[in-house]
Design an enzyme around this catalytic site. Structure first.
Site: not given
Lengths: 300, 300
Positions: B12-13, B205, B207, B238, B247
């Site tokens: 996903r990310d 979460h 980065h 993002c 990430n």
């Protein structure tokens, strides 16, 4: 903890593994830029055999030209009496002697056994102190060795005890030479160092080879570190340690320290500019991230 | 703390900001590789408008083909009722709703105000729970915003309180969407979350945009984190956050966890292989360091 010393090791550890040899003038410029940015301790030169580490040639010429600014202390890496004599002639302010904690790495890096390395470091500390210099002993591969793997923290504790008994250096530096360490090891070694060298300030040297370097540095700070090594741009490595790329970058460390309200007196943007300059000089992209990402965003 | 859940967010990310669009088969392969390596929670798909995030198209087809393995839970990102309907049809196991903590970022990313975002997340949690799904709410830009700069931790605490009062999700995730956070912020937010959402597990979460991501993750673990997000190879970012690259990488995080005796059930070498495969698919070099540096050295 509200302050820590940043020791700029770019001119020494940052450069020594680079293929493009910097001129004396460029090395002096790198040092000057770090001082201009506010760094007050610079590991500026290494008095090793230039045939083994060509980038470290010309240490005397470098030291003859560095800016002598009040409060700025220049460190020279010294492995033996011959190196110390050169360091004294070159008028460094401090010496950093190195003990390698494992036999195979010690023989390859220093050309001697660990016991011989400890004895040599004790001699260097004694002689340097007699000559009026501040002294550090760095214990290399304290977190793991490329040849022997695990390094027992108790063994590092014993080396610390022997150095303390033999010479009581002004500072003990624990180095993760090949970038394998994690914060749990930092805590263990910090406790052992405090137990075996009570009252002697701790300095830490981390590589970010496996993305643990900044976590280790911040953990060392929690454990009372007096000084943290870092290298402008995150260049660096050890010519005898396979894949030991990347000191933690001074500007990236400084970002974390600034945002944690830990004062260093150093200007991050000055370091970012110095890193860009150094990258051009070495014809390499800058490993550090701050130059690309920018600092903490202002409100728009 | 001896164990933590690794939530693989690469599908996903990790993918959503990449220019090369992966096929459905490739997305399924990425998910399958993470499951084969031992990951038990995968943020596999996003039920957002594929016109806005083209890489996320085909969520239903992906979910139709992922391996349904006992104990493996697939998470779908859901922003509203329409997304939830798609998630239910696609038979995800969990939904992750997102509240953006700042107005400008919320309007750009979600197309609504923060208050509207909180209300929408509460609705999603209610409806998803009624349908039998596990629920998470992620609070984006909890550590800083590219548009408004500093984000007061007390404001994040208030959002947590409103979510807890309104819906009590099964998990609250605090996201450093643009990679500006430091460990001191993690500790503050962990305390606030524990105070305002007592008993609700915390997920984090991070980065690594400014080299603080791994330090933050390890600090979150110290603070009792139940789950840590990471992305195979460290790909990701993002699409609406400038310079929000990277990430934290699953394999690099796993190196630090393994060496700290924190169990995850995941095999680091499986993730390294998956990252190399993904790098080839995306025609990019892998940001993670473990694939290059190798694991902790064996004694020779």
């Amino acid at each position: 903890m509200t302050s820590v010393q940043l020791v700029e090791v770019g001119p020494r550890d940052g450069l020594q593994n680079e293929q493009i040899l910097l001129s004396i003038d460029d090395k002096v410029e790198l040092i000057s830029r770090s001082v201009d940015a506010g760094v007050r301790r610079v590991e500026a030169v290494s008095f090793v055999n230039p045939k083994r580490v060509p980038q470290m040639a010309g240490a005397e010429e470098v030291m003859a030209q560095v800016p002598r600014v009040d409060g700025v202390s220049y460190i020279g890496l010294v492995l033996n009496r011959r190196g110390l004599d050169r360091a004294l002639t070159a008028a460094v302010d401090e010496v950093n002697a190195v003990v390698v904690a494992t036999e195979e790495f010690s023989r390859r890096n220093q050309g001697c056994s660990v016991d011989e390395g400890i004895a040599a470091a004790i001699d260097v500390v004694h002689d340097a102190r007699e000559a009026g210099l501040r002294t550090t002993v760095t214990i290399a591969v304290s977190f793991g060795c490329p040849f022997s793997g695990e390094v027992a923290p108790e063994w590092i504790g014993e080396i610390i005890a022997r150095l303390t008994d033999g010479a009581a250096p002004d500072e003990i530096a624990l180095a993760d030479t090949i970038g394998v360490g994690v914060p749990a090891q930092v805590r263990t070694l910090a406790d052992l160092a405090a137990a075996h060298a009570p009252g002697i300030p701790q300095r830490w040297h981390f590589h970010n080879t496996r993305n643990t370097g900044y976590a280790n540095a911040l953990t060392a700070l929690e454990c009372g570190a007096g000084a943290l090594d870092a290298s402008i741009g995150g260049f660096g490595g050890c010519p005898f340690a396979p894949a030991a790329t990347g000191n933690i970058a001074s500007e990236d460390l400084l970002y974390a320290l600034d945002r944690s309200n830990v004062t260093t007196g150093v200007d991050m943007y000055g370091l970012i500019e110095a890193a860009e300059w150094l990258g051009r000089s070495l014809e390499k992209s800058v490993p550090a991230l701050l130059g690309r990402a920018g600092g903490f965003p202002d409100a728009r």
